[in-house]
Design an enzyme around this catalytic site. Structure first.
Site, mmCIF file in Angstrom:
data_model
loop_
_atom_site.group_PDB
_atom_site.id
_atom_site.type_symbol
_atom_site.label_atom_id
_atom_site.label_comp_id
_atom_site.label_asym_id
_atom_site.label_seq_id
_atom_site.Cartn_x
_atom_site.Cartn_y
_atom_site.Cartn_z
ATOM 1 N N TYR A 1 5.363 8.785 0.166
ATOM 2 C CA TYR A 1 6.343 7.701 -0.025
ATOM 3 C C TYR A 1 6.710 6.925 1.248
ATOM 4 O O TYR A 1 6.573 5.707 1.300
ATOM 5 C CB TYR A 1 7.637 8.213 -0.684
ATOM 6 N N CYS B 1 12.125 -7.463 1.267
ATOM 7 C CA CYS B 1 13.123 -6.436 1.598
ATOM 8 C C CYS B 1 13.674 -6.691 3.000
ATOM 9 O O CYS B 1 13.135 -7.504 3.774
ATOM 10 C CB CYS B 1 12.509 -5.040 1.496
ATOM 11 N N CYS C 1 4.969 -2.619 2.819
ATOM 12 C CA CYS C 1 5.131 -3.779 1.952
ATOM 13 C C CYS C 1 4.021 -4.799 2.203
ATOM 14 O O CYS C 1 3.413 -4.833 3.283
ATOM 15 C CB CYS C 1 6.467 -4.464 2.222
ATOM 16 N N GLU D 1 4.289 -7.990 2.731
ATOM 17 C CA GLU D 1 4.604 -8.931 3.813
ATOM 18 C C GLU D 1 4.208 -8.353 5.167
ATOM 19 O O GLU D 1 3.643 -9.032 6.021
ATOM 20 C CB GLU D 1 6.106 -9.247 3.826
ATOM 21 N N ILE E 1 0.873 -1.179 0.000
ATOM 22 C CA ILE E 1 0.000 0.000 0.000
ATOM 23 C C ILE E 1 0.910 1.230 0.000
ATOM 24 O O ILE E 1 1.608 1.486 0.994
ATOM 25 C CB ILE E 1 -0.918 -0.002 1.248
ATOM 26 N N GLU E 2 0.930 1.923 -1.137
ATOM 27 C CA GLU E 2 1.833 3.076 -1.257
ATOM 28 C C GLU E 2 1.162 4.356 -0.778
ATOM 29 O O GLU E 2 -0.031 4.377 -0.474
ATOM 30 C CB GLU E 2 2.312 3.182 -2.714
ATOM 31 N N ASN E 3 1.965 5.409 -0.688
ATOM 32 C CA ASN E 3 1.477 6.684 -0.164
ATOM 33 C C ASN E 3 2.150 7.824 -0.920
ATOM 34 O O ASN E 3 3.347 7.733 -1.252
ATOM 35 C CB ASN E 3 1.807 6.760 1.339
ATOM 36 N N ALA E 4 1.415 8.899 -1.143
ATOM 37 C CA ALA E 4 1.946 10.057 -1.867
ATOM 38 C C ALA E 4 3.160 10.643 -1.162
ATOM 39 O O ALA E 4 4.022 11.256 -1.793
ATOM 40 C CB ALA E 4 0.854 11.118 -2.008
#
Ligand code: THU
Length: 144
Positions: free
Chosen positions: A54, A97, A59, A61, A49-52
């Site tokens: 960053y 990661c 991740c 996992e 789930i990304e975010n503006a």
């Protein structure tokens, strides 16, 4: 102790593939899905789930593990991870990661915990967490 043959590898991979479809990746376009197996043989899934901004990006996992821990699960046996750029075809093996490896370490025995890195239910690699995170630091170091 649970032997590797008792891990439902294909079910974990198909759960991770399904979870990957929910990935929220407007910035990288890199979709990841994960499925973690608890000691009680329950499966929890997650996507990245990304975010503006960053940095708050999480991740797949850690989404899966956080969901499980927040439901009271604290020991895990295995995780399957699938990741690839946007699209249905998984073209590469996506290795967890370093941050995710450390989070796995918190809730698992590194000598036992199985990491499955997959491209499909038939095409995957198996590792013990210890191989991916040797000489690690964990809860025992703090005597908790
Ligand atoms: N990502 C994961 O979900 N798991 C990993 O172990 C590595 C990276 C995600 C984070 C970000 O949304 C995208 O992949 C590109 O780094």
């Amino acid at each position: 102790m649970v032997g590797i043959e008792e891990i439902p590898v294909k079910e974990l991979i198909s759960s991770a593939i399904e979870a990957r479809k929910k990935a929220y990746v407007p910035y990288s376009g890199y979709m990841v899905g994960a499925a973690v197996l608890t000691n009680e043989l329950r499966i929890y899934t997650g996507c990245n789930i990304e975010n503006a901004s960053y940095t708050p990006t999480i991740c797949a996992e850690r989404t899966a593990i956080s969901k499980a821990v927040s439901e009271g699960r604290r020991r895990f046996l295995a995780i399957a991870v699938v990741g690839s750029p946007n699209g249905d075809v998984i073209t590469q093996y996506a290795y967890p990661c370093g941050v995710c490896r450390q989070v796995m370490r918190e809730f698992a025995d590194p000598e036992q915990f199985v990491v499955i890195v997959a491209r499909s239910e038939e095409d995957y690699k198996l590792y013990r967490l210890k191989e991916l995170l040797p000489e690690s630091f964990g809860p025992e170091n703090l005597n908790v």
